[in-house]
Design an enzyme around this catalytic site. Structure first.
Site: not given
Ligand code: PSU
Ligand code: MN
Length: 300
Positions: A159, A138, A24, A86, A106, A140-142
């Site tokens: 993390k 919130d 990435e 991003k 990602v 992540s779209a990951d």
């Protein structure tokens, strides 16, 4: 597809069915400082080749979806840093239509990998469910991408800027198997354990490749998450890093930072407060993931 550009090395490898791994670019532009980011990106490519896989670093440049970059393009992304947008799933078509540049997350990289027919992808850490997500939503779209796109992502866990327990719950809901390489525990990026377990432990790249192959043969859609703990000698003191992360999360909340800015903000805070030690760990775990991804790609 007209908008996809392959580097000659990647095009040749894909044509001849040789192992390729995706890498990435948000990690380059938003995840590490210059010049260590460029150096790390180049070393990742070298380590992939040394382990028998062709590296395909993915980014959007001048509106083109690039699979495999030149050293000059890596340098450009690293030097530009956060000036490059991003780019996650929602951003790809807009940036491409405008002829712009984007550093792929990602999720974004999984999309390009899947378009290119690349099955394995190595990174540092994935996005996940943020702490306080029951209020902010919130997520992540990951995670969504892992639920729908057939690419195996090798990472060092997530993390603890995230709620790792909720992240694992979400992955379970989306049907994403979480495979620990040589471990029963979900790693927390800087440390080898988060206190949560993985779904399956596997001890060889061949075993992981067999599970990925079976999923593809059965036509079960979605990704596989392979978590590879940071090498022991680079793992950090849990209490120290947790305190830094806690303070960073509080600072972000008090400044009202939201949306796509929060992850880069937290990454930069951790970097500023811990200086070289966290960066050294970060770099070491990425190399470790590239090595494993290359071995899985070979076994496939
Ligand atoms: N976590 C890290 N390093 C990173 C990222 C996350 O430890 O570089 C980047 C990755 O590109 C990841 C993205 O896909 O941040 C997730 O952003 P968000 O939380 O906004 O979905
Ligand atoms: Mn988010």
């Amino acid at each position: 597809m007209t908008n996809i550009t392959y580097s000659p090395e990647v095009a040749e490898a894909l044509k001849n069915g040789r192992p390729v791994i995706a890498l990435e670019s948000t990690i380059i532009s938003h995840g590490m400082p210059y010049p260590q980011n460029v150096e790390t990106a180049k070393n990742c490519e070298r380590i992939a080749r040394e382990n028998g896989a062709v590296p395909a670093t993915c980014a959007i440049l001048g509106g083109k979806l690039c699979v495999g970059l030149t050293d000059e393009q890596l340098e450009y992304l690293g030097r530009s840093g956060a000036k490059v947008a991003k780019a996650s799933r929602r951003d790809i078509a807009v940036i491409a239509a405008r002829g712009g540049d984007g550093a792929l997350t990602v999720a974004g990289t999984m999309i390009l990998a899947s378009m290119a027919g690349i099955k394995v992808f190595a990174t540092g850490g994935i996005g996940g469910v943020h702490r306080g997500a029951t209020e902010t939503m919130d997520i992540s779209a990951d995670l969504e991408e892992l639920g729908r796109t057939n690419v195996a992502v090798v990472c060092a866990g997530a993390k603890s800027i995230l709620d790792i327990g909720l992240t694992l719950e979400y992955l379970e809901t989306k049907g994403v198997p979480v495979i620990g390489f040589g471990t029963e525990e979900m790693p927390a990026f800087y440390t080898r354990s988060s206190g949560f377990g993985v779904d399956y432990r596997m001890d060889s790249p061949e075993e992981i490749a067999a599970a990925i192959r079976m999923k593809n043969e059965l036509g079960i859609k979605g990704g596989t998450l392979v978590v590879n703990p940071v090498p022991e000698e680079y793992s950090m003191d849990k209490e120290k890093i947790d305190a830094v992360i806690e303070a960073a999360v509080e600072k972000a909340n008090s400044l009202g930072i939201k949306g796509k800015n929060i992850t880069p903000f937290l990454l930069a805070e951790i970097k500023d407060v811990t200086g070289g030690s966290s960066l050294e760990t970060n770099i070491a775990l990425v190399y470790n993931n590239v090595r494993l991804a290359a071995k899985i790609a070979n076994a496939l």
